[in-house]
Motif scaffolding. Structure first.
Motif, PDB file in Angstrom:
ATOM      1  N   CYS A  21     -30.864 -18.094 -10.667  1.00 19.98           N
ATOM      2  CA  CYS A  21     -31.545 -18.754 -11.774  1.00 19.98           C
ATOM      3  C   CYS A  21     -32.489 -19.797 -11.188  1.00 19.98           C
ATOM      4  N   LEU A  22     -33.762 -19.682 -11.482  1.00 17.64           N
ATOM      5  CA  LEU A  22     -34.752 -20.587 -10.905  1.00 17.64           C
ATOM      6  C   LEU A  22     -34.790 -21.926 -11.623  1.00 17.64           C
ATOM      7  N   TYR A  23     -35.004 -21.883 -12.946  1.00 15.72           N
ATOM      8  CA  TYR A  23     -35.089 -23.145 -13.679  1.00 15.72           C
ATOM      9  C   TYR A  23     -34.868 -22.940 -15.165  1.00 15.72           C
ATOM     10  N   GLN A  24     -34.569 -24.066 -15.825  1.00 11.60           N
ATOM     11  CA  GLN A  24     -34.377 -24.127 -17.273  1.00 11.60           C
ATOM     12  C   GLN A  24     -35.554 -24.888 -17.861  1.00 11.60           C
ATOM     13  N   VAL A  25     -36.224 -24.265 -18.827  1.00 17.76           N
ATOM     14  CA  VAL A  25     -37.477 -24.806 -19.344  1.00 17.76           C
ATOM     15  C   VAL A  25     -37.358 -25.120 -20.831  1.00 17.76           C
ATOM     16  N   SER A  26     -37.763 -26.319 -21.193  1.00 23.63           N
ATOM     17  CA  SER A  26     -37.898 -26.711 -22.589  1.00 23.63           C
ATOM     18  C   SER A  26     -39.380 -26.762 -22.935  1.00 23.63           C
ATOM     19  N   LEU A  27     -39.721 -26.319 -24.147  1.00 24.94           N
ATOM     20  CA  LEU A  27     -41.111 -26.382 -24.579  1.00 24.94           C
ATOM     21  C   LEU A  27     -41.417 -27.667 -25.338  1.00 24.94           C
ATOM     22  N   ALA A  28     -40.565 -28.671 -25.150  1.00 22.40           N
ATOM     23  CA  ALA A  28     -40.861 -29.987 -25.718  1.00 22.40           C
ATOM     24  C   ALA A  28     -42.172 -30.504 -25.126  1.00 22.40           C
ATOM     25  N   ARG A  29     -42.763 -31.461 -25.807  1.00 19.10           N
ATOM     26  CA  ARG A  29     -44.039 -32.017 -25.355  1.00 19.10           C
ATOM     27  C   ARG A  29     -43.805 -32.984 -24.184  1.00 19.10           C
ATOM     28  N   ILE A  35     -55.155 -28.530 -14.054  1.00 21.45           N
ATOM     29  CA  ILE A  35     -56.497 -29.075 -14.259  1.00 21.45           C
ATOM     30  C   ILE A  35     -57.540 -27.964 -14.198  1.00 21.45           C
ATOM     31  N   LEU A  36     -57.385 -27.063 -13.228  1.00 23.51           N
ATOM     32  CA  LEU A  36     -58.341 -25.978 -13.076  1.00 23.51           C
ATOM     33  C   LEU A  36     -58.338 -25.057 -14.297  1.00 23.51           C
ATOM     34  N   LEU A  37     -57.149 -24.641 -14.735  1.00 30.74           N
ATOM     35  CA  LEU A  37     -57.062 -23.751 -15.893  1.00 30.74           C
ATOM     36  C   LEU A  37     -57.649 -24.420 -17.144  1.00 30.74           C
ATOM     37  N   GLN A  38     -57.381 -25.704 -17.285  1.00 30.27           N
ATOM     38  CA  GLN A  38     -57.918 -26.446 -18.423  1.00 30.27           C
ATOM     39  C   GLN A  38     -59.449 -26.464 -18.382  1.00 30.27           C
ATOM     40  N   LEU A  39     -60.014 -26.736 -17.213  1.00 31.14           N
ATOM     41  CA  LEU A  39     -61.471 -26.770 -17.070  1.00 31.14           C
ATOM     42  C   LEU A  39     -62.100 -25.399 -17.315  1.00 31.14           C
ATOM     43  N   LEU A  40     -61.360 -24.334 -16.999  1.00 30.20           N
ATOM     44  CA  LEU A  40     -61.874 -22.982 -17.212  1.00 30.20           C
ATOM     45  C   LEU A  40     -61.716 -22.530 -18.660  1.00 30.20           C
ATOM     46  N   GLY A  41     -61.110 -23.386 -19.490  1.00 27.30           N
ATOM     47  CA  GLY A  41     -61.040 -23.085 -20.914  1.00 27.30           C
ATOM     48  C   GLY A  41     -59.749 -22.477 -21.401  1.00 27.30           C
ATOM     49  N   TYR A  42     -58.719 -22.445 -20.545  1.00 30.92           N
ATOM     50  CA  TYR A  42     -57.429 -21.891 -20.963  1.00 30.92           C
ATOM     51  C   TYR A  42     -56.640 -22.934 -21.759  1.00 30.92           C
ATOM     52  N   ASP A  43     -55.769 -22.440 -22.641  1.00 27.37           N
ATOM     53  CA  ASP A  43     -54.901 -23.294 -23.458  1.00 27.37           C
ATOM     54  C   ASP A  43     -53.627 -23.576 -22.667  1.00 27.37           C
ATOM     55  N   VAL A  44     -53.560 -24.741 -22.048  1.00 27.08           N
ATOM     56  CA  VAL A  44     -52.445 -25.064 -21.153  1.00 27.08           C
ATOM     57  C   VAL A  44     -51.919 -26.468 -21.420  1.00 27.08           C
ATOM     58  N   ARG A  45     -50.667 -26.694 -21.013  1.00 30.48           N
ATOM     59  CA  ARG A  45     -50.074 -28.027 -21.052  1.00 30.48           C
ATOM     60  C   ARG A  45     -48.943 -28.086 -20.020  1.00 30.48           C
ATOM     61  N   PRO A  46     -48.615 -29.292 -19.542  1.00 35.59           N
ATOM     62  CA  PRO A  46     -47.549 -29.405 -18.534  1.00 35.59           C
ATOM     63  C   PRO A  46     -46.162 -29.440 -19.163  1.00 35.59           C
ATOM     64  N   VAL A  47     -45.178 -28.945 -18.437  1.00 33.80           N
ATOM     65  CA  VAL A  47     -43.770 -29.107 -18.798  1.00 33.80           C
ATOM     66  C   VAL A  47     -43.002 -29.465 -17.526  1.00 33.80           C
ATOM     67  N   ILE A  48     -41.828 -30.034 -17.722  1.00 34.40           N
ATOM     68  CA  ILE A  48     -40.964 -30.381 -16.584  1.00 34.40           C
ATOM     69  C   ILE A  48     -39.637 -29.645 -16.756  1.00 34.40           C
ATOM     70  N   ALA A  49     -39.286 -28.822 -15.786  1.00 33.34           N
ATOM     71  CA  ALA A  49     -38.103 -27.968 -15.873  1.00 33.34           C
ATOM     72  C   ALA A  49     -36.945 -28.556 -15.075  1.00 33.34           C
ATOM     73  N   ARG A  50     -35.754 -28.076 -15.423  1.00 31.68           N
ATOM     74  CA  ARG A  50     -34.539 -28.419 -14.682  1.00 31.68           C
ATOM     75  C   ARG A  50     -34.296 -27.330 -13.639  1.00 31.68           C
ATOM     76  N   VAL A  51     -34.316 -27.688 -12.366  1.00 33.14           N
ATOM     77  CA  VAL A  51     -34.087 -26.707 -11.300  1.00 33.14           C
ATOM     78  C   VAL A  51     -32.626 -26.265 -11.328  1.00 33.14           C
ATOM     79  N   MET A  52     -32.399 -24.937 -11.260  1.00 31.01           N
ATOM     80  CA  MET A  52     -31.052 -24.381 -11.420  1.00 31.01           C
ATOM     81  C   MET A  52     -30.579 -23.588 -10.208  1.00 31.01           C
ATOM     82  N   VAL A  53     -31.311 -23.617  -9.113  1.00 32.02           N
ATOM     83  CA  VAL A  53     -30.997 -22.779  -7.958  1.00 32.02           C
ATOM     84  C   VAL A  53     -29.598 -23.031  -7.423  1.00 32.02           C
ATOM     85  N   ASN A  54     -29.155 -24.293  -7.476  1.00 35.13           N
ATOM     86  CA  ASN A  54     -27.813 -24.606  -6.957  1.00 35.13           C
ATOM     87  C   ASN A  54     -26.711 -24.373  -7.987  1.00 35.13           C
ATOM     88  N   GLY A  55     -27.071 -23.890  -9.176  1.00 34.34           N
ATOM     89  CA  GLY A  55     -26.073 -23.550 -10.188  1.00 34.34           C
ATOM     90  C   GLY A  55     -25.560 -24.705 -11.013  1.00 34.34           C
TER      91      GLY A  55
END
Length: 289
Positions: free
Chosen positions: A166-174, A76-96
């Motif tokens: 490995c921290l997480y797996q990220v998709s750039l899907a909407r 929310i803060l970055l958006q209000l400051l004018g940055y081009d941002v959007r949310p994503v949800i990643a798959r946590v991979m720490v446990n392998g």
């Protein structure tokens, strides 16, 4: 004063000129000021993601929070400051495991034709810098190194030093806020969710990291380019309350510390002790001792 103005004030932001350096400064300031915490989940509290409620819990009351709280605030803060941002949800991979649910909220930032991940809510392993996704070279920050691997159209974000994980797996899907609400509900309400079953609190500065997990507390410190760590068992309610209030800077009552100690610290310490005793008996039996 608006909630975001209160947030900016807490982050000590004085220069509002958009820059990539400012993004990294916001990340570092947030991590230093606000603890990652599963306490509210463990205490069964309602965790609304409405901006006013987030600001009240995390910024004003200093109760800490986890990814769906911290990263929504930053988004929310970055958006209000004018940055081009959007949310994503990643798959946590720490446990392998590759079949973990997508349960970690991050922010995708587009800056000068490049794509970055902004994360202020991954506990003690949170990168203290925005990670460039299309850069496969090592990316370094404060004695830690990261790299990005592209696999099957998705991004795997690795920490390669001081230890490789490995921290997480990220998709750039909407993804939409409704997706985040669903994942948030699972993460703090499902009976098998990690933060419903474990006391996890951490805080990060450039050269120090603190982690409280169930019955143990670990202090990580960067000394001459190398991370050193010191671990201790949590001995009492007062010990737990002191660690939460001072090192981790969580605003918590002594009564809540007592409840957490009884339900989690004591239980995990007892379970570990019983497990060690059982293993010892098995070894003696196997060795005919």
């Amino acid at each position: 004063m608006t909630p975001m103005n209160q947030y900016l004030q807490a982050l000590s932001v004085r220069n509002y000129e958009n820059s990539f350096a400012q993004v990294n400064q916001l990340i570092r300031s947030h991590l230093q000021q606000f603890a990652f915490s599963s306490i509210n989940s463990l205490l069964g509290r309602t965790l609304s993601l409405a901006p006013d409620d987030l600001t009240e819990r995390v910024v004003i009351k200093r109760q800490g929070g986890y990814c769906f709280e911290h990263n929504k605030l930053m988004y929310i803060l970055l958006q209000l400051l004018g940055y081009d941002v959007r949310p994503v949800i990643a798959r946590v991979m720490v446990n392998g495991r590759n079949d973990n649910p997508r349960s970690h909220r991050l922010t995708v930032l587009r800056w000068q034709q490049k794509t970055f991940l902004v994360d202020v809510g991954f506990g003690v392993l949170t990168p203290a810098v925005a990670i460039e996704l299309d850069n496969t070279a090592i990316q370094s920050a404060f004695g830690r190194q990261y790299r990005v691997e592209v696999r099957d159209g998705e991004y795997l974000v690795w920490q390669v030093a001081p230890e490789q994980v490995c921290l997480y797996q990220v998709s750039l899907a909407r993804f939409y806020e409704q997706d985040c609400e669903v994942a948030h509900f699972y993460s703090h309400r499902h009976d098998k969710a990690a933060f419903v079953n474990n006391l996890v609190v951490s805080r990060i500065t450039a050269e120090q990291r603190w982690l409280l997990r169930n019955d143990s507390f670990t202090h990580f410190e960067l000394q001459q380019g190398q991370w050193q760590q010191h671990q201790q068992a949590i001995r009492s309610v007062d010990h737990l309350h002191c660690l939460l209030s001072n090192q981790l800077q969580v605003n918590i009552s002594l009564a809540d510390s007592q409840l957490l100690f009884q339900r989690f610290v004591n239980n995990f310490a007892s379970a570990n002790s019983q497990s060690a005793t059982s293993i010892g008996r098995c070894l003696k039996s196997d060795l005919n001792l």
